[in-house]
Write a protein that holds these residues in place. Structure first.
Motif: not given
Length: 337
Positions: A236-243, A262-269
């Motif tokens: 139950y935590a948002f990603a710092l970084v996801s792949v 995920g967790g690195v930009a304003h949209k999925p990167w």
């Protein structure tokens, strides 16, 4: 919370008609919109409740793909046998997100429309270009540990919070929408926006449009996938970084690669040029690191989030290694292997 009118639509046409009122907003599961309303961040003039419309369920497409109804609960999607067999990357990403209670309520369409996450955006006492264009972005130079390192602008460095959308980006999903003018299909890569000088607009969905379903192409990755989510705590935590990583291998060589962050930009990167670097290579750490460095080459830290650049590079390498080995990240124990 502001005063608003409420309409419970009984048909898609009724919902589209009710949505024509300026300031109207669609209500489905409400897991994001209701929070925003409680914080006085979102102030819709009208709520158009579409939760009773027949827009749920998962159906098979003639081309071997699958169609997710816009109102399908995330939990139903994650545990559907067809999703687990044909799009296991999506199932894994959903199970990495939120809590079981939220997954039971949150919907496919609502997940796509989550607002970007930023403590300043959620605090009406602070200036924020997303809430009040031109007021400034205090996250730049402020507390920005959770913020974006790719695709940012001087107007906004917030990040998109969804896990599901990162997998949809890797899978090249297509979003079906309806408006009074008819239907159209939006590729997932064109659905979410980078902030530019209009950070208040998160997606390309029109104000008069409603998401009806999401189409997934036929399976290409089989066991060679992984969704790796790195966060401050294991649940139950948002990603710092996801792949989200997917590979197609033939005779020990990569013939197709997908990498979404995920967790690195304003949209999925996604960086298709970096994905292309892997084609024709052996699935080894050297090739994965080369692709990861290409993805992160344009990354810019803002002080508090500088660590994300190296963390993301390592996460890409690890996720691709898991995918190549056919050992996807477990979403039950969540320990990174």
């Amino acid at each position: 919370m502001n005063r608003f009118s409420y309409v419970r639509a009984t048909s898609l046409d009724e919902a589209l008609s009710a949505l024509a009122v300026p300031g109207a907003a669609i209500l489905a599961g409400g897991t994001n919109l209701v929070d925003l309303m409680k914080y006085d961040v979102a102030k819709p003039a009208r709520l158009v409740d579409i939760s009773r419309l027949p827009l749920g369920g998962i159906t098979a497409l003639d081309d071997g793909g699958l169609r997710l109804g816009a109102l399908t609960p995330n939990a139903d999607t994650a545990y559907d046998a067809r999703i687990q067999a044909r799009a296991p990357l999506l199932a894994s990403a959903i199970l990495a997100g939120a809590s079981a209670q939220l997954r039971n309520v949150a919907t496919t369409g609502g997940n796509l429309l989550q607002r970007t996450r930023c403590a300043y955006f959620y605090d009406p006492c602070m200036p924020c270009n997303k809430r009040e264009p031109g007021s400034g972005c205090p996250a730049i130079g402020g507390v920005n540990r959770m913020h974006a390192i790719l695709g940012t602008s001087e107007a906004c460095i917030a990040v998109h919070p969804s896990d599901m959308c990162v997998a949809l980006a890797a899978l090249d999903a297509r979003i079906n929408v309806e408006s009074p003018g008819g239907a159209r299909v939006i590729p997932i890569a064109e659905f979410h926006r980078l902030p530019g000088d209009q950070p208040q607009t998160d997606s390309t969905l029109g104000a008069d449009e409603i998401i009806t379903s999401v189409d997934l192409p036929a399976d290409r990755f089989g066991p060679h996938h992984s969704y790796l989510k790195l966060r401050d705590r294991l649940s139950y935590a948002f990603a710092l970084v996801s792949v989200a990583a997917g590979l197609r291998l033939e005779d020990g060589v990569i013939v197709e690669a997908r990498i979404a962050l995920g967790g690195v930009a304003h949209k999925p990167w996604r960086d298709r040029e970096a994905e292309a670097l892997l084609v024709g290579s052996a699935p080894d750490r050297e090739a994965f690191d080369h692709a990861a460095r290409a993805i992160l080459a344009p990354a810019v830290g803002r002080g508090g989030n500088d660590y994300k650049i190296e963390l993301a590079r390592r996460a890409v390498v690890r996720a691709l290694s898991q995918a190549a080995a056919g050992a996807p990240q477990s979403q039950s124990d969540k320990k990174v292997r």
